[in-house]
Design an enzyme around this catalytic site. Sequence first.
Site, PDB file in Angstrom:
ATOM      1  N   SER A   1       0.742  -1.246  -0.098  1.00  0.00           N
ATOM      2  CA  SER A   1       0.002  -0.008   0.002  1.00  0.00           C
ATOM      3  C   SER A   1       0.790   1.335   0.198  1.00  0.00           C
ATOM      4  O   SER A   1       0.356   2.356   0.004  1.00  0.00           O
ATOM      5  CB  SER A   1      -0.846   0.000   1.152  1.00  0.00           C
ATOM      6  OG  SER A   1      -0.124   0.098   2.327  1.00  0.00           O
ATOM      7  N   GLY A   2       2.187   1.120  -0.228  1.00  0.00           N
ATOM      8  CA  GLY A   2       3.035   2.064  -0.036  1.00  0.00           C
ATOM      9  C   GLY A   2       3.128   2.829  -1.497  1.00  0.00           C
ATOM     10  O   GLY A   2       2.709   2.544  -2.510  1.00  0.00           O
ATOM     11  N   LEU A   3       4.275   3.746  -1.644  1.00  0.00           N
ATOM     12  CA  LEU A   3       4.598   4.516  -2.569  1.00  0.00           C
ATOM     13  C   LEU A   3       5.120   3.539  -3.817  1.00  0.00           C
ATOM     14  O   LEU A   3       4.374   3.535  -5.046  1.00  0.00           O
ATOM     15  CB  LEU A   3       5.782   5.396  -2.375  1.00  0.00           C
ATOM     16  CG  LEU A   3       6.439   6.226  -3.689  1.00  0.00           C
ATOM     17  CD1 LEU A   3       5.514   6.785  -4.502  1.00  0.00           C
ATOM     18  CD2 LEU A   3       7.457   6.936  -3.316  1.00  0.00           C
ATOM     19  N   VAL A   4       6.155   2.677  -3.709  1.00  0.00           N
ATOM     20  CA  VAL A   4       6.277   1.800  -4.427  1.00  0.00           C
ATOM     21  C   VAL A   4       5.461   0.405  -5.013  1.00  0.00           C
ATOM     22  O   VAL A   4       5.100   0.156  -6.002  1.00  0.00           O
ATOM     23  CB  VAL A   4       7.641   1.155  -4.365  1.00  0.00           C
ATOM     24  CG1 VAL A   4       8.282   0.167  -5.726  1.00  0.00           C
ATOM     25  CG2 VAL A   4       8.658   2.244  -4.376  1.00  0.00           C
TER      26      VAL A   4
ATOM     27  N   TYR B   1      18.493   2.764  10.118  1.00  0.00           N
ATOM     28  CA  TYR B   1      17.581   2.347   8.913  1.00  0.00           C
ATOM     29  C   TYR B   1      18.904   1.731   7.767  1.00  0.00           C
ATOM     30  O   TYR B   1      18.425   0.752   7.185  1.00  0.00           O
ATOM     31  CB  TYR B   1      16.895   3.423   8.207  1.00  0.00           C
ATOM     32  CG  TYR B   1      16.112   3.322   6.958  1.00  0.00           C
ATOM     33  CD1 TYR B   1      14.866   2.296   7.045  1.00  0.00           C
ATOM     34  CD2 TYR B   1      16.490   3.478   5.546  1.00  0.00           C
ATOM     35  CE1 TYR B   1      14.152   2.027   5.946  1.00  0.00           C
ATOM     36  CE2 TYR B   1      15.823   3.324   4.517  1.00  0.00           C
ATOM     37  CZ  TYR B   1      14.607   2.415   4.571  1.00  0.00           C
ATOM     38  OH  TYR B   1      13.615   2.201   3.509  1.00  0.00           O
TER      39      TYR B   1
ATOM     40  N   PRO C   1      17.070   1.688  -5.368  1.00  0.00           N
ATOM     41  CA  PRO C   1      16.578   2.885  -6.050  1.00  0.00           C
ATOM     42  C   PRO C   1      17.041   4.311  -5.679  1.00  0.00           C
ATOM     43  O   PRO C   1      17.215   4.090  -4.272  1.00  0.00           O
ATOM     44  CB  PRO C   1      14.968   3.050  -5.991  1.00  0.00           C
ATOM     45  CG  PRO C   1      14.792   2.152  -4.624  1.00  0.00           C
ATOM     46  CD  PRO C   1      15.982   1.124  -4.691  1.00  0.00           C
TER      47      PRO C   1
ATOM     48  N   ASN D   1      16.074   8.555  -4.924  1.00  0.00           N
ATOM     49  CA  ASN D   1      15.156   8.940  -4.264  1.00  0.00           C
ATOM     50  C   ASN D   1      13.755   8.708  -4.992  1.00  0.00           C
ATOM     51  O   ASN D   1      13.642   9.237  -6.360  1.00  0.00           O
ATOM     52  CB  ASN D   1      15.385  10.506  -3.945  1.00  0.00           C
ATOM     53  CG  ASN D   1      16.413  10.650  -2.573  1.00  0.00           C
ATOM     54  OD1 ASN D   1      17.536  10.057  -2.854  1.00  0.00           O
ATOM     55  ND2 ASN D   1      15.934  11.384  -1.887  1.00  0.00           N
TER      56      ASN D   1
ATOM     57  N   TRP E   1      13.112  23.364   4.782  1.00  0.00           N
ATOM     58  CA  TRP E   1      14.179  23.081   5.765  1.00  0.00           C
ATOM     59  C   TRP E   1      15.626  23.000   5.167  1.00  0.00           C
ATOM     60  O   TRP E   1      15.634  22.115   4.171  1.00  0.00           O
ATOM     61  CB  TRP E   1      13.749  21.732   6.590  1.00  0.00           C
ATOM     62  CG  TRP E   1      12.540  22.098   7.353  1.00  0.00           C
ATOM     63  CD1 TRP E   1      11.822  23.353   7.564  1.00  0.00           C
ATOM     64  CD2 TRP E   1      11.532  21.039   8.052  1.00  0.00           C
ATOM     65  NE1 TRP E   1      10.641  23.115   8.403  1.00  0.00           N
ATOM     66  CE2 TRP E   1      10.656  21.684   8.839  1.00  0.00           C
ATOM     67  CE3 TRP E   1      11.779  19.510   8.489  1.00  0.00           C
ATOM     68  CZ2 TRP E   1       9.919  20.985   9.704  1.00  0.00           C
ATOM     69  CZ3 TRP E   1      10.915  19.238   9.053  1.00  0.00           C
ATOM     70  CH2 TRP E   1       9.859  19.733   9.888  1.00  0.00           C
TER      71      TRP E   1
ATOM     72  N   ASP F   1      20.831  19.430   6.857  1.00  0.00           N
ATOM     73  CA  ASP F   1      20.792  18.836   5.443  1.00  0.00           C
ATOM     74  C   ASP F   1      20.680  17.367   5.352  1.00  0.00           C
ATOM     75  O   ASP F   1      20.373  17.032   4.123  1.00  0.00           O
ATOM     76  CB  ASP F   1      21.822  19.646   4.676  1.00  0.00           C
ATOM     77  CG  ASP F   1      21.668  20.936   4.532  1.00  0.00           C
ATOM     78  OD1 ASP F   1      20.524  21.520   4.531  1.00  0.00           O
ATOM     79  OD2 ASP F   1      22.771  21.664   4.506  1.00  0.00           O
TER      80      ASP F   1
END
Length: 310
Positions: free
Chosen positions: A18-21, A146, A173, A175, A211, A266
């Site tokens: 259900s995520g982005l990818v 992570y 991948p 970003n 930011w 950053d």
Amino acid sequence: MDSQTKAEPMRVLVTGGSGLVGKAIEHVVKQEGGCLEGEQWTFLCSKEANLVDLQQTRAVFEKYRPTHVIHLAAKVGGLYLHMKENLHFLRDNLRINDNVLQTSHERGVTKVVSCLSSCIFPDKTTYPIDESMIHNGPPHDSNFGYSHAKRMIDIQNRGYFAQHGRRYTAVIPTNVYGPHDNFNFENGHVLSALMHKTYVAKKEGTPLQVWGSGTPRRQFIYSLDVARLFLWVLREYDEIDPIILSGESNMVCVCVCVCFDTSKSDGQMKKTASNAKLRRYLPDFTFTPLSEGIKKTCDWFVNNYDIART
């Protein structure tokens, strides 16, 4: 693929479906003809199984009996959440990855393709980075938990091949952005968070605050491009060593000329990755231009604001 795999259509379990990818892969499978005749694709979400728990992981594998797994599930977040919760990211992701890979092995899964991240690359290195350099030094301190958990997938893949002959591999991948991303200001990734901030600033007539200093450089890849490449890796890529997924000329400087909050970190200044290996395999693959992908993502976000992850 061996004769048994050819005789039996794949049953593919996509963790983190259900995520982005995951959503992008679902789109390619269901709307771009990515599903071949007889195949079964299951897109698993966290509500159905908490993969941090071994028993729940085993239960969901028993339910769907996959022959192939695309492993996307992870505890994820943006830069600032990683900085606050590095230990949680390390422990939860180590558990998730070990549960998925070991259960895949126990159930005789033919192939697992896991998703790594460009944040695993060494902080101090030469550029561009290629697949052979992943373990050549510690990752950036901002997301070390992570990053180390993701690196261990590569080590486990090597181990499963060396000890059991399993052909488990991974992609890296750069970003990823696109529809169904996490657009939260604090926990989202850079492009999605900037899109949301810009949307709110325009709507409310307020200044846009970005930011960080605006000087870090990133490579971006559109989620549907990642999805199409995932299917190629699942069907055709036969190496255990991972492969970087990155476009050609999509290096941009995140530089919005508004108001920069330099009290915010950053993160890693750059992590430029080489796609030479991918191009040797797929010299003619066409990537979505960055401007086109951003427009499609912005349009999706505006049209789906009420249901987007914000």
